[in-house]
Design a protein around this motif. Structure first.
Motif, PDB file in Angstrom:
ATOM      1  N   TYR A 195      35.107  13.100  15.158  1.00 10.28           N
ATOM      2  CA  TYR A 195      36.645  13.150  14.787  1.00 10.28           C
ATOM      3  C   TYR A 195      36.837  14.387  13.958  1.00 10.28           C
ATOM      4  O   TYR A 195      37.550  15.198  14.579  1.00 10.28           O
ATOM      5  CB  TYR A 195      37.195  11.758  13.898  1.00 10.28           C
ATOM      6  CG  TYR A 195      38.486  11.894  13.690  1.00 10.28           C
ATOM      7  CD1 TYR A 195      39.419  11.679  14.554  1.00 10.28           C
ATOM      8  CD2 TYR A 195      38.915  12.425  12.369  1.00 10.28           C
ATOM      9  CE1 TYR A 195      40.691  11.942  14.434  1.00 10.28           C
ATOM     10  CE2 TYR A 195      40.232  12.496  12.193  1.00 10.28           C
ATOM     11  CZ  TYR A 195      41.254  12.141  12.899  1.00 10.28           C
ATOM     12  OH  TYR A 195      42.617  12.548  12.730  1.00 10.28           O
ATOM     13  N   LEU A 237      35.083   3.396  11.844  1.00 12.68           N
ATOM     14  CA  LEU A 237      34.362   4.275  12.877  1.00 12.68           C
ATOM     15  C   LEU A 237      32.887   4.446  11.941  1.00 12.68           C
ATOM     16  O   LEU A 237      32.573   4.417  10.890  1.00 12.68           O
ATOM     17  CB  LEU A 237      34.829   5.443  12.871  1.00 12.68           C
ATOM     18  CG  LEU A 237      36.417   5.692  13.631  1.00 12.68           C
ATOM     19  CD1 LEU A 237      36.641   7.222  13.629  1.00 12.68           C
ATOM     20  CD2 LEU A 237      36.402   5.111  14.740  1.00 12.68           C
ATOM     21  N   GLU A 259      30.884   8.831  14.679  1.00  8.18           N
ATOM     22  CA  GLU A 259      32.235   8.511  15.155  1.00  8.18           C
ATOM     23  C   GLU A 259      33.071   9.634  14.233  1.00  8.18           C
ATOM     24  O   GLU A 259      33.806  10.393  14.444  1.00  8.18           O
ATOM     25  CB  GLU A 259      32.989   7.496  15.141  1.00  8.18           C
ATOM     26  CG  GLU A 259      31.820   6.701  16.457  1.00  8.18           C
ATOM     27  CD  GLU A 259      32.480   5.345  16.692  1.00  8.18           C
ATOM     28  OE1 GLU A 259      32.985   4.906  17.689  1.00  8.18           O
ATOM     29  OE2 GLU A 259      32.502   4.563  15.699  1.00  8.18           O
ATOM     30  N   ARG A 284      40.548   6.069  16.682  1.00  9.92           N
ATOM     31  CA  ARG A 284      39.777   6.521  17.888  1.00  9.92           C
ATOM     32  C   ARG A 284      40.327   7.612  18.462  1.00  9.92           C
ATOM     33  O   ARG A 284      39.543   8.630  19.168  1.00  9.92           O
ATOM     34  CB  ARG A 284      39.272   5.532  18.639  1.00  9.92           C
ATOM     35  CG  ARG A 284      38.035   5.110  18.461  1.00  9.92           C
ATOM     36  CD  ARG A 284      37.311   3.879  19.320  1.00  9.92           C
ATOM     37  NE  ARG A 284      36.207   3.395  18.689  1.00  9.92           N
ATOM     38  CZ  ARG A 284      36.155   2.595  17.834  1.00  9.92           C
ATOM     39  NH1 ARG A 284      37.124   1.969  16.851  1.00  9.92           N
ATOM     40  NH2 ARG A 284      34.779   2.228  17.203  1.00  9.92           N
TER      41      ARG A 284
END
Lengths: 193, 193
Positions: free
Chosen positions: A124, A116, A120, A90
């Motif tokens: 990223y 994820l 997400e 994360r």
DNA sequence: GTTTACATGTAATCCGTTACATGATTGA
DNA sequence: TCAATCATGTAACGGATTACATGTAAAC
């Protein structure tokens, strides 16, 4: 909870064990025979790292005594280990990570699958892209500020750095499209069932 | 003579000091404000490294007491230091260096100017190219051996590695032409005088 | 009058590398 | 039977990171 930190080697070990339980030797082989070698090291690095992770409660070690030979220590992720991995993937990409050039950003990406959501992952990659773009601007500034009579080799070396990050940037954009098309594909497969 | 070995940070320090004598603070600034940051670290890394190099006879340290402030320690290359640098830039590129991914190959290239003849530089680049080509074949083997149902992220990560080395390879070829054309240029300049 | 830049370091901790050690099993 | 591979580690060493310590000079 104290935010714990681990080395990239430790995260790589956690990630591999998270895919399937493994012994130290399995991990050693994985590092020795795949491009993971980048993070690796010899048994002398791996076994102590495994011991640390067990001691800190991120890995469980079960002794496999079924074999005649020396007992093998099979490691598997504990709940705390899974949580540490989740927290790791994360973390967004920072400028410092790009400069340091340990493979942390790509390691996190590789381990993010299944940890994820697709949104997400795309976020990223967006952080990765932004870090690259801003660092590339910095490098371009260095290039422009270089005196006209600068030596050839340092100029060429700087150019190598710039090209490297540009290539990484292209990969990030490309990977994002791949992730998106994989998402579309799985939606389609679900819809057509 | 025992073949001594140093860290990339130490070689980077030797190389910088070799360009012009510097204090620890100068070096710290150079690392903090340029892409050299890759090799660097904080003062806590630099000052001890300088002390080691002085102790081992590769750097001389002259106290500059002309300033009112704290005396500055100006470091300069000794003959042994110059010899160590010469030996360093003569090491050809190996596969392991590519995998380890510390910046040793490009550092040596950057420091080679004035230490190697143009022929030697071209030979160095040739070793760089060969190491890249053979490692790229290895990576391609990994890619081909990947199971068709392999996960997406590891596949994309491997692709990033391959692209990175391909870009490096293109740079090597390009740099070689630059070196050659610089050689032609200087011959011309000499001839036209 | 206070922060920022100059300038030099030390101390604690920890990690990685290298080399060594051990012993079983399998294949030539 | 001898080497290689499986399988697990330990020990020594050294270096990097982080944080802290100290004080001056210039700038705002």
């Amino acid at each position: 909870m104290a935010e714990e930190r681990f080395t990239t080697l430790e995260y790589a070990l956690l990630g591999l064990v998270g895919m399937s339980p493994m012994t130290g030797y399995d991990l050693h082989k994985a590092f020795a025979t795949t491009p993971l070698a980048h993070f690796s090291s010899s048994p002398g690095g791996i076994y102590p790292a495994l011991r640390r992770l067990v001691r800190r409660g991120l890995l469980g070690a079960r002794l496999d005594t079924t074999t005649e030979a020396r007992p093998r220590r099979v490691h598997s992720l504990t709940r705390a280990g899974k949580a540490a991995l989740d927290a790791f993937v994360r973390q967004l990409v920072t400028r410092d990570e790009l400069i340091r050039g340990l493979g942390a950003p790509i390691l996190r990406f590789a381990l993010a699958e299944g940890r994820l959501s697709q949104e997400e992952v795309l976020a990223y990659l967006a952080s990765y892209r932004e870090a690259l773009e801003s660092y590339l601007e910095e490098l371009d500034g260095h290039k422009r500020r270089m005196p006209a009579d600068a030596r050839l080799h340092p100029r060429l070396a700087l150019e190598q750095g710039i090209r490297g990050y540009q290539g990484e940037l292209e990969w990030v954009r490309w990977a994002a499209t791949k992730i998106r098309s994989a998402a579309r594909g799985s939606r389609k497969r679900r819809a057509s069932r």
